[in-house]
Enzyme design. Structure first.
Site, short mmCIF file in Angstrom:
data_model
loop_
_atom_site.label_atom_id
_atom_site.label_comp_id
_atom_site.label_asym_id
_atom_site.label_seq_id
_atom_site.Cartn_x
_atom_site.Cartn_y
_atom_site.Cartn_z
N LYS A 279 0.86 -1.20 0.00
CA LYS A 279 0.00 0.00 0.00
C LYS A 279 0.89 1.23 0.00
O LYS A 279 1.76 1.34 0.86
CB LYS A 279 -0.88 -0.02 1.25
CG LYS A 279 -1.60 1.27 1.56
CD LYS A 279 -1.47 1.70 3.04
CE LYS A 279 -0.08 2.14 3.39
NZ LYS A 279 0.07 2.76 4.72
N ASP B 74 -5.44 1.37 8.36
CA ASP B 74 -5.18 1.10 6.93
C ASP B 74 -5.95 -0.10 6.41
O ASP B 74 -5.90 -0.38 5.21
CB ASP B 74 -3.68 0.82 6.71
CG ASP B 74 -2.85 2.09 6.73
OD1 ASP B 74 -3.43 3.18 6.56
OD2 ASP B 74 -1.63 1.98 6.90
P1 ATP Z 1 2.37 1.61 7.97
O1 ATP Z 1 1.07 1.22 8.64
O2 ATP Z 1 2.93 2.90 8.46
O3 ATP Z 1 2.24 1.51 6.50
P2 ATP Z 1 3.48 -0.91 8.13
O4 ATP Z 1 2.07 -1.33 8.00
O5 ATP Z 1 4.42 -1.05 6.99
O6 ATP Z 1 3.48 0.57 8.52
P3 ATP Z 1 3.85 -3.35 9.35
O7 ATP Z 1 4.61 -3.98 8.22
O8 ATP Z 1 2.43 -3.69 9.50
O9 ATP Z 1 4.03 -1.78 9.29
O10 ATP Z 1 4.66 -3.70 10.65
C1 ATP Z 1 4.51 -3.03 11.90
C2 ATP Z 1 4.82 -4.01 13.06
O11 ATP Z 1 3.72 -4.92 13.16
C3 ATP Z 1 6.04 -4.88 12.79
O12 ATP Z 1 7.16 -4.39 13.48
C4 ATP Z 1 5.65 -6.28 13.28
O13 ATP Z 1 6.24 -6.61 14.51
C5 ATP Z 1 4.15 -6.25 13.48
N1 ATP Z 1 3.37 -7.13 12.56
C6 ATP Z 1 2.19 -7.71 12.87
N2 ATP Z 1 1.70 -8.39 11.83
C7 ATP Z 1 2.58 -8.25 10.80
C8 ATP Z 1 2.61 -8.73 9.46
N3 ATP Z 1 1.64 -9.50 8.97
N4 ATP Z 1 3.65 -8.38 8.70
C9 ATP Z 1 4.64 -7.57 9.21
N5 ATP Z 1 4.67 -7.12 10.46
C10 ATP Z 1 3.65 -7.44 11.27
#
Ligand code: ATP
Length: 274
Positions: A11, A127
């Site tokens: 995203k 999100d």
């Molecule tokens: P943003 O919401 O700002 O776009 P992000 O969504 O990229 O950030 P995530 O990849 O969701 O951030 O990761 C945030 C934290 O959530 C990670 O540090 C991890 O420990 C935890 N987490 C929980 N579920 C997941 C998943 N399915 N994939 C990756 N990280 C996860």
């Protein structure tokens, strides 16, 4: 029966205006979101017990228990499942990995159990509602207002992450003002050229505070801005992933080759946004 496979696209917040904060602490957002043709893969199978296996090139450090948004999504749906998450996207990178995975699990469960997921997916995260739509949309409120937009697609893009994780609460905490101006109205029917002009006038309000937390993001933006055919470079979400937009996919691929050879330790992915 083979498990249901659902693609969980990256995203990208092409804009992210923080326009206020509610009394309960939630931030009001105004964001133009698109989805890439790269992402994670989720496999969902009916099962008597919940289980989650995390595989793939970016599995390291991703929780494989109830802390994972995939697991939370199954609990929210109200069913047990055997889930395999094939992780390709960097975590905590501002490209909605966890939220997109959660939306994919809900869609997989819908296929497995033939029952729709709850319409309001906001309790899983700001999100998740936009990830349930999965293509270009205007996201507003605290994430619950999602208006699908019709754009000229796909938009050639290059994603670059310098390998630092960014904590979303820390970036919001460093934000100087919470009451920034909203986005200008979307240039309806203008095609990618009008969209690029419009995008250049909008902002990501989290970019400055993320740069203060992780100065390497400024270097990523400089590298992307210096690519001769890049039309626009900006950070997505709360970082650290940044994107550049191009007129053609060949230009995005050429940019990827240049960035990857100069910075072999960065995550560099050309893609198409829709
Ligand atoms: P943003 O919401 O700002 O776009 P992000 O969504 O990229 O950030 P995530 O990849 O969701 O951030 O990761 C945030 C934290 O959530 C990670 O540090 C991890 O420990 C935890 N987490 C929980 N579920 C997941 C998943 N399915 N994939 C990756 N990280 C996860």
């Amino acid at each position: 029966m083979p498990p249901n496979e659902v693609f969980a696209p990256a995203k990208i917040n092409l804009t992210l205006h923080v326009t206020g904060q509610r009394e309960d602490g939630y931030h009001l957002l105004d964001s133009y979101v698109m989805f890439a043709d790269i992402g994670d893969r989720v496999f969902v199978e009916a099962a008597d017990e919940m289980s989650l296996t995390v595989t793939g090139p970016r599995a390291a450090g991703v929780p494989d228990d109830a802390r994972n948004l995939c697991w939370k999504a199954a609990e929210f749906y109200g069913a047990r499942a055997a889930i395999t998450l094939e992780k390709h996207l960097p975590a905590a990178a501002g490209i909605g990995g966890g939220s997109s995975d959660a939306a994919a699990v809900l869609q997989g469960l819908e296929q497995v159990y033939g029952r729709p997921a709850p319409l309001d997916t906001l309790p899983l995260g700001a999100d998740v509602p936009v990830c349930m739509v999965g293509h270009a949309a205007h996201m507003a409120g605290i994430g619950e207002r999602v208006l699908p937009l019709f754009t000229e697609v796909p938009m050639p893009c290059l994603l670059v992450n310098p390998g630092v994780e960014v904590s979303t609460p820390e970036v919001f905490g460093r934000l100087a003002r919470k009451d920034n101006p909203p986005m200008e109205p979307w240039p309806e029917g203008g095609g990618n050229a009008a969209a690029l002009d419009w995008l250049a006038r909008q902002r990501n309000d989290l970019q400055a505070p993320a740069l203060a937390a992780q100065p390497v993001i400024a270097e990523v933006l400089e590298v992307l801005d210096a690519l001769p055919s890049a039309r626009l470079a900006r950070m997505s979400g709360s970082g650290a992933t940044c994107f550049a937009l191009f007129d053609t996919f060949d230009e995005a691929e050429a940019g990827a080759r240049a960035v990857a050879s100069a910075h072999p330790d960065w995550w560099v992915e050309p893609c198409r946004l829709r």
